[in-house]
Scaffold this motif. Structure first.
Motif, mmCIF file in Angstrom:
data_model
loop_
_atom_site.group_PDB
_atom_site.id
_atom_site.type_symbol
_atom_site.label_atom_id
_atom_site.label_comp_id
_atom_site.label_asym_id
_atom_site.label_seq_id
_atom_site.Cartn_x
_atom_site.Cartn_y
_atom_site.Cartn_z
ATOM 1 N N SER A 16 5.763 0.800 4.313
ATOM 2 C CA SER A 16 6.907 0.686 3.397
ATOM 3 C C SER A 16 6.171 0.323 2.298
ATOM 4 O O SER A 16 6.169 0.491 1.040
ATOM 5 C CB SER A 16 7.373 -0.273 3.325
ATOM 6 O OG SER A 16 7.186 -1.743 3.393
ATOM 7 N N HIS A 17 4.422 0.428 2.647
ATOM 8 C CA HIS A 17 3.651 0.197 1.321
ATOM 9 C C HIS A 17 1.939 0.995 1.308
ATOM 10 O O HIS A 17 0.918 0.236 2.679
ATOM 11 C CB HIS A 17 3.513 -0.745 0.940
ATOM 12 C CG HIS A 17 2.100 -1.147 -0.430
ATOM 13 N ND1 HIS A 17 3.158 -2.209 -1.351
ATOM 14 C CD2 HIS A 17 1.199 -0.973 -0.028
ATOM 15 C CE1 HIS A 17 2.063 -2.428 -2.267
ATOM 16 N NE2 HIS A 17 1.304 -1.954 -1.575
ATOM 17 N N ALA A 18 1.735 1.867 0.831
ATOM 18 C CA ALA A 18 0.676 2.509 1.500
ATOM 19 C C ALA A 18 -0.081 3.376 0.677
ATOM 20 O O ALA A 18 0.826 4.299 -0.275
ATOM 21 C CB ALA A 18 0.701 4.023 2.684
ATOM 22 N N HIS A 19 -1.159 3.385 -0.557
ATOM 23 C CA HIS A 19 -1.765 4.130 -0.837
ATOM 24 C C HIS A 19 -2.757 5.831 -0.662
ATOM 25 O O HIS A 19 -4.050 5.294 -0.276
ATOM 26 C CB HIS A 19 -2.432 3.744 -1.941
ATOM 27 C CG HIS A 19 -2.160 2.093 -3.082
ATOM 28 N ND1 HIS A 19 -2.263 1.897 -3.541
ATOM 29 C CD2 HIS A 19 -2.029 1.422 -1.912
ATOM 30 C CE1 HIS A 19 -1.302 0.748 -3.843
ATOM 31 N NE2 HIS A 19 -1.178 -0.214 -3.001
ATOM 32 N N LEU A 20 -2.536 6.467 -0.569
ATOM 33 C CA LEU A 20 -3.383 7.286 0.437
ATOM 34 C C LEU A 20 -3.566 9.127 -0.414
ATOM 35 O O LEU A 20 -4.457 9.955 0.973
ATOM 36 C CB LEU A 20 -2.588 8.471 1.803
ATOM 37 C CG LEU A 20 -2.039 6.514 2.465
ATOM 38 C CD1 LEU A 20 -0.777 7.824 3.875
ATOM 39 C CD2 LEU A 20 -2.675 6.241 3.266
ATOM 40 N N VAL A 38 8.151 -3.343 -6.504
ATOM 41 C CA VAL A 38 6.865 -3.989 -7.375
ATOM 42 C C VAL A 38 5.330 -4.383 -6.935
ATOM 43 O O VAL A 38 6.330 -5.193 -5.318
ATOM 44 C CB VAL A 38 7.634 -4.983 -8.578
ATOM 45 C CG1 VAL A 38 6.268 -5.572 -8.986
ATOM 46 C CG2 VAL A 38 9.172 -4.493 -9.232
ATOM 47 N N HIS A 39 4.640 -4.041 -7.283
ATOM 48 C CA HIS A 39 3.116 -5.019 -7.038
ATOM 49 C C HIS A 39 3.590 -6.813 -7.838
ATOM 50 O O HIS A 39 2.999 -6.781 -8.955
ATOM 51 C CB HIS A 39 1.889 -3.907 -7.538
ATOM 52 C CG HIS A 39 1.195 -3.046 -5.958
ATOM 53 N ND1 HIS A 39 1.981 -2.060 -6.211
ATOM 54 C CD2 HIS A 39 0.468 -2.885 -5.552
ATOM 55 C CE1 HIS A 39 1.422 -1.246 -5.145
ATOM 56 N NE2 HIS A 39 0.465 -2.060 -4.792
ATOM 57 N N ALA A 40 3.944 -7.152 -7.003
ATOM 58 C CA ALA A 40 4.290 -8.701 -7.507
ATOM 59 C C ALA A 40 3.270 -10.010 -6.453
ATOM 60 O O ALA A 40 3.090 -10.150 -5.737
ATOM 61 C CB ALA A 40 5.122 -8.889 -6.818
ATOM 62 N N THR A 70 1.030 -2.213 5.233
ATOM 63 C CA THR A 70 -0.750 -2.113 5.564
ATOM 64 C C THR A 70 -1.419 -2.180 4.267
ATOM 65 O O THR A 70 -2.421 -3.080 4.330
ATOM 66 C CB THR A 70 -0.887 -0.767 6.681
ATOM 67 O OG1 THR A 70 -0.821 0.653 5.413
ATOM 68 C CG2 THR A 70 -0.549 -0.780 7.842
ATOM 69 N N ASP A 71 -0.497 -1.864 2.887
ATOM 70 C CA ASP A 71 -0.898 -1.577 2.040
ATOM 71 C C ASP A 71 -2.501 0.110 2.173
ATOM 72 O O ASP A 71 -3.614 -0.119 1.157
ATOM 73 C CB ASP A 71 -1.818 -2.415 1.275
ATOM 74 C CG ASP A 71 -1.974 -2.847 -0.017
ATOM 75 O OD1 ASP A 71 -1.952 -1.289 -0.512
ATOM 76 O OD2 ASP A 71 -2.302 -3.485 -0.694
ATOM 77 N N CYS A 72 -2.365 0.362 3.066
ATOM 78 C CA CYS A 72 -3.856 1.206 3.456
ATOM 79 C C CYS A 72 -4.531 2.140 2.325
ATOM 80 O O CYS A 72 -3.186 2.215 1.037
ATOM 81 C CB CYS A 72 -3.367 2.144 4.300
ATOM 82 S SG CYS A 72 -5.223 3.475 5.041
HETATM 83 ZN ZN LIG Z 1 -0.449 -1.300 -2.919
#
Ligand SMILES: [Zn+2]
Length: 396
Positions: free
Chosen positions: A76-80, A233-235, A307-309
């Protein structure tokens, strides 16, 4: 055309939703598994699960030979969507230099220079890498363009590979607004949002010292919600700031990181529907203290793992690594960690069709080399994924 997968050593189903989505307490009881199991896929959906000895006939049979089968991982969290890489920055950090949010700017510069084709190729390579490792649903953020045109093409390219697209124009303030960040907030809430909203489902903001303040973050989320987007939100990543409280106040689906929480933050998460998404790959890759998962779980919060990849703070696309870290370093049980990387991720994306293998769920499956889900943490670093199905189709 039906497919029967039989001789499954352990089938993690996570049960069915049965209205649990409205009951935060029920979400914690979600891990469920069947020993010596079988599963039938029909028309891309789970049609039957139960003991292998009672399995119905099917057009095609797959023998799992005692291996475990789980729901496909939900990241649910990735920057690709980005260009360039930051291996040298990682090496420098390991040699003692601190991580700061501003490191994002080097990726912003590379992303702006890249062609659409380069961004698309990099994204597709990472998406394929995730799928081969069992991630069958993933979220993808913009946030390395930070101009109207670069953010718009980022979300448009992301939408080619996933419906879970997040507009993160408020990732950092780009260098050209160093003298007046208020002008950048206006852009993020105005013409940039107008350009990106048609391609996105979610709006996100990095609420942190060095990124965006509470008031700035609140303005970004309010504008996104008014444009029809849902909030995340990035919190509380680097400091115990206002991000978690803001996420809960606006009804965000998820507050991500949660590495520095006050008692009031834990209470807010435990008494709301906002999921606490933990990203232990980041702490692993930055040598920061891990989030206190036990405190959240014991208080009754819903915990997801993702992952926050991304090319800066955590360049892994491995959910099994995150599960192993959650178990070994964050004292989650193997059941809690597997639930968090499947059903928890689905909760964080407000999805009821994935993250579990109840009847009618999308047939997203991971088969691993090992008889139980515990092997994901018991055998860290080993490529255990033996097969992957997405919507009933064998894809790896
Ligand atoms: Zn992030």
């Amino acid at each position: 055309m039906s497919v029967l997968i039989t001789n499954i050593g352990e089938l993690t189903t996570n049960g069915q939703e049965r209205g649990a989505a409205t009951d935060p307490a029920a979400a914690l009881d979600g891990f469920a598994a069947i020993a010596d199991a079988a599963l039938v896929i029909e028309q891309g959906r789970v049609a039957w699960t139960g003991p292998a000895s009672r399995a119905p006939a099917a057009d095609e049979i797959v023998d799992a030979e005692g291996r475990a089968v789980l729901p496909g991982f939900v990241d649910s969290h990735a920057h690709l969507v980005f260009a360039g890489e930051r291996g040298a920055e990682f090496a420098a950090r390991m040699a003692g230099q601190p991580y700061r949010a501003g490191g994002i700017r080097s990726t912003v510069a590379a992303t702006r220079q890249a062609t659409d084709g380069q961004l698309r190729a990099n994204l597709r390579r990472l998406a394929a890498e995730m799928l081969a490792q069992g991630i069958t649903t993933f979220e993808c953020k913009s946030g390395y363009g930070l101009t109207v045109g670069d953010e718009e093409r980022s979300v448009a390219i992301a939408a080619e590979v996933t419906p879970e697209v997040t507009y993160l124009g408020a990732h950092v303030v780009p260098p050209e607004f160093d003298g007046g960040p208020a002008g950048y907030i206006d852009l993020v809430c105005g013409s940039m949002l107008d350009a990106c909203a048609p391609h996105a489902r979610w709006v996100d903001v990095f609420c942190e010292q060095g990124a965006f303040s509470r008031d700035e973050a609140a303005a970004v989320l309010a504008a996104g919600i008014a444009a029809g987007l849902e909030a995340r939100v990035h919190a509380n990543q680097l400091t115990a700031g206002p991000g978690v409280q803001l996420a809960v106040e606006v009804g965000a689906a998820s507050a991500d990181h949660c590495s520095n929480l006050t008692d009031a933050d834990v209470e807010a998460l435990a008494t709301s529907a906002t999921v606490a998404t933990l990203l232990p790959g980041v702490e692993f890759s930055t040598r920061h203290p891990y989030p206190d998962a036990r405190r959240l779980l014991d208080a009754g919060a819903t915990v997801a793992l993702a992952t926050d990849c991304n090319p800066g703070s955590c360049f892994t696309s491995s959910m099994p690594l995150c599960i192993a870290l959650a178990v070994r370093e964050m004292h989650m049980t193997t059941q809690e960690a597997v639930w968090a990387g499947t059903a928890g991720g689905a909760r964080a994306l407000r999805r009821t069709d994935v993250g579990h293998l109840g009847i009618g769920a999308r047939a997203d499956l991971v088969m691993i080399e090992g008889p139980s889900h515990a092997y994901l943490a018991y055998r860290p670093g080993v490529p255990l994924v033996a097969a992957v199905w997405r919507a009933g189709e064998r894809v790896a």
